[in-house]
Write a protein that holds these residues in place. Structure first.
Motif, PDB file in Angstrom:
ATOM      1  N   ALA A 179      90.202  45.402 -63.123  1.00  0.00           N
ATOM      2  CA  ALA A 179      88.776  45.157 -63.337  1.00  0.00           C
ATOM      3  C   ALA A 179      88.310  45.542 -64.733  1.00  0.00           C
ATOM      4  CB  ALA A 179      87.962  45.923 -62.292  1.00  0.00           C
ATOM      5  N   GLU A 180      88.871  46.601 -65.305  1.00  0.00           N
ATOM      6  CA  GLU A 180      88.365  47.066 -66.592  1.00  0.00           C
ATOM      7  C   GLU A 180      88.580  46.014 -67.685  1.00  0.00           C
ATOM      8  OE1 GLU A 180      88.801  50.806 -69.722  1.00  0.00           O
ATOM      9  OE2 GLU A 180      89.653  50.941 -67.698  1.00  0.00           O
ATOM     10  N   ILE A 181      89.763  45.435 -67.730  1.00  0.00           N
ATOM     11  CA  ILE A 181      90.038  44.425 -68.761  1.00  0.00           C
ATOM     12  C   ILE A 181      89.229  43.160 -68.484  1.00  0.00           C
ATOM     13  CG2 ILE A 181      91.839  42.906 -69.686  1.00  0.00           C
ATOM     14  CD1 ILE A 181      93.769  45.247 -69.449  1.00  0.00           C
ATOM     15  N   ALA A 182      89.084  42.778 -67.201  1.00  0.00           N
ATOM     16  CA  ALA A 182      88.257  41.616 -66.872  1.00  0.00           C
ATOM     17  C   ALA A 182      86.808  41.848 -67.273  1.00  0.00           C
ATOM     18  CB  ALA A 182      88.352  41.311 -65.377  1.00  0.00           C
ATOM     19  N   ARG A 271      73.937  49.342 -63.080  1.00  0.00           N
ATOM     20  CA  ARG A 271      74.811  49.087 -64.220  1.00  0.00           C
ATOM     21  C   ARG A 271      74.029  49.169 -65.532  1.00  0.00           C
ATOM     22  NH1 ARG A 271      77.366  43.539 -62.468  1.00  0.00           N
ATOM     23  NH2 ARG A 271      77.931  43.499 -64.673  1.00  0.00           N
ATOM     24  N   HIS A 272      72.816  48.636 -65.529  1.00  0.00           N
ATOM     25  CA  HIS A 272      71.988  48.706 -66.728  1.00  0.00           C
ATOM     26  C   HIS A 272      71.697  50.165 -67.098  1.00  0.00           C
ATOM     27  CE1 HIS A 272      68.798  47.933 -69.609  1.00  0.00           C
ATOM     28  NE2 HIS A 272      67.994  48.709 -68.893  1.00  0.00           N
ATOM     29  N   LEU A 273      71.387  50.984 -66.106  1.00  0.00           N
ATOM     30  CA  LEU A 273      71.083  52.385 -66.381  1.00  0.00           C
ATOM     31  C   LEU A 273      72.331  53.150 -66.823  1.00  0.00           C
ATOM     32  CD1 LEU A 273      68.643  53.123 -63.417  1.00  0.00           C
ATOM     33  CD2 LEU A 273      68.062  52.787 -65.839  1.00  0.00           C
ATOM     34  N   LEU A 309      81.195  56.411 -63.393  1.00  0.00           N
ATOM     35  CA  LEU A 309      81.552  57.061 -64.655  1.00  0.00           C
ATOM     36  C   LEU A 309      82.555  56.222 -65.443  1.00  0.00           C
ATOM     37  CD1 LEU A 309      81.759  60.824 -63.615  1.00  0.00           C
ATOM     38  CD2 LEU A 309      79.903  59.610 -64.764  1.00  0.00           C
ATOM     39  N   GLY A 310      83.470  55.561 -64.727  1.00  0.00           N
ATOM     40  CA  GLY A 310      84.410  54.670 -65.403  1.00  0.00           C
ATOM     41  C   GLY A 310      83.687  53.503 -66.046  1.00  0.00           C
ATOM     42  N   TYR A 311      82.702  52.966 -65.342  1.00  0.00           N
ATOM     43  CA  TYR A 311      81.903  51.873 -65.898  1.00  0.00           C
ATOM     44  C   TYR A 311      81.154  52.346 -67.139  1.00  0.00           C
ATOM     45  CZ  TYR A 311      78.631  47.972 -66.145  1.00  0.00           C
ATOM     46  OH  TYR A 311      77.909  46.891 -66.584  1.00  0.00           O
ATOM     47  N   ARG A 312      80.574  53.530 -67.067  1.00  0.00           N
ATOM     48  CA  ARG A 312      79.819  54.061 -68.221  1.00  0.00           C
ATOM     49  C   ARG A 312      80.749  54.263 -69.413  1.00  0.00           C
ATOM     50  NH1 ARG A 312      75.789  58.752 -67.006  1.00  0.00           N
ATOM     51  NH2 ARG A 312      74.229  57.090 -67.235  1.00  0.00           N
TER      52      ARG A 312
END
Length: 325
Positions: A179-182, A271-273, A309-312
């Motif tokens: 998911a991270e690379i996508a 996600r925006h926050l 946290l991974g998304y951030r």
């Protein structure tokens, strides 16, 4: 010791006469944004120029021999007026050169090409919703689902119309590299990493012109009150509809059941926050209406395969200046 060189996944995009230029370029644009994981090349059935439906011709760098070495073959779509129930001999001959162990995919009406070649026999597939009735009549032995953006049946993948090719390519990246690379590829191309709802939300359905019969005002109210713990019956009451009527009209207008739509809006806000603030995960969960931080983590992981946290870390780290936030 020097780092080992990882061979790039070879992708051949097959262009046919009558091709849509937009869809023809999707694989190179999306897969090319995946941190040098893919080598995407264009070919035609005879190595010659291909006439598009947009009034110009493209000249691929390769002929059908490219299909013999590709790890993945993507068949680009053509204008429906170019569709034939039986494949022209040059097209059939080119498809016969695909390696037996290659992954094969199509965008939009490219599924007709795979079907005519017999590659989809007895398999699930999709195509543009407008073309689905013709697809079913020509190939009744194929299981057509015209309500989804793409179908992944292992070594064979098909996608719906036009921009659904973007969803398909992001799915390929997500399946191959996570998911991270996508998500990074999606960000580079300024497209959503994952779209909910399928193509059902885009099908042309007759809806009432009476604003009172629409759920639009209630959807707007919900967006303005995401932090509140309201129920589906309360939303129906706000729309002055019975629960059953509200749920039916809501899905007809959005392509999603109300609860799933609401979860998506809360995740989008979260996600925006995560990207733009330093609020804690617990604070963000409250701000967007999830009962707990655990609930936010579970929903985000289910949608994107990543923790808050991974998304951030993934997306905040890409911003180099406050102006970019």
């Amino acid at each position: 010791m020097a780092d080992a060189v990882v061979a790039r996944h070879r992708v051949a995009v097959l262009a046919l006469d009558g091709a849509y230029p937009f869809e023809l370029g999707i694989p190179a644009r999306l897969l090319g944004a995946a941190q040098d994981r893919y080598e995407v090349q264009l070919c035609s059935v005879d190595g010659g120029p291909v006439r598009t439906n947009a009034g110009f011709t493209v000249t691929p760098d390769h002929g059908p021999d490219l299909l013999e070495t590709a790890d993945t073959v993507i068949v680009a779509p053509v204008e429906p007026t170019h569709l034939t129930r039986e494949l022209p001999e040059p097209v059939a001959a080119a498809l016969a050169r695909i390696r037996p162990d290659a992954r094969v995919a199509s965008i939009c009406t490219g599924g007709f090409t795979l079907a005519a070649a017999g590659l989809l026999d007895g398999r699930p597939a999709t195509t543009h919703w407008e073309c689905a009735p013709l697809f079913r009549s020509w190939y009744p032995h194929i299981q057509v689902d015209d309500g989804v953006l793409f179908v992944d049946d292992g070594d064979l993948l098909t996608s719906a119309g036009a921009a659904a090719g973007v969803d398909l390519c992001l799915h390929l990246i997500r399946s191959d590299h996570g998911a991270e690379i996508a998500n990074r590829a999606a960000r580079r191309c300024v497209v959503p990493p994952f779209r909910e709802g399928g193509q059902a939300q885009y099908i042309d359905r007759p809806l009432s012109d009476d604003p009172a019969s629409s759920t639009a005002a209630t959807r707007q109210w919900a967006l303005e009150h995401l932090a509140e713990n309201f129920t589906l019956p309360q939303l129906a009451e706000h729309a002055h509809m019975s629960l059953r009527t509200f749920a039916r009209r809501f899905q007809a207008e959005t392509g999603l059941p109300p609860r799933r739509w609401l979860t998506k809006q809360r995740l989008d806000r979260a996600r925006h926050l995560l990207e733009s603030t330093d609020l804690t995960v617990e604070q963000i969960a409250v701000e967007v209406g999830f009962a707990t931080a655990t609930s936010l983590r579970q929903h985000l992981n289910a949608e994107l395969g990543i923790s808050p946290l991974g998304y951030r870390r993934t997306f905040q780290s890409e911003h180099t200046s406050p102006a970019a936030r």
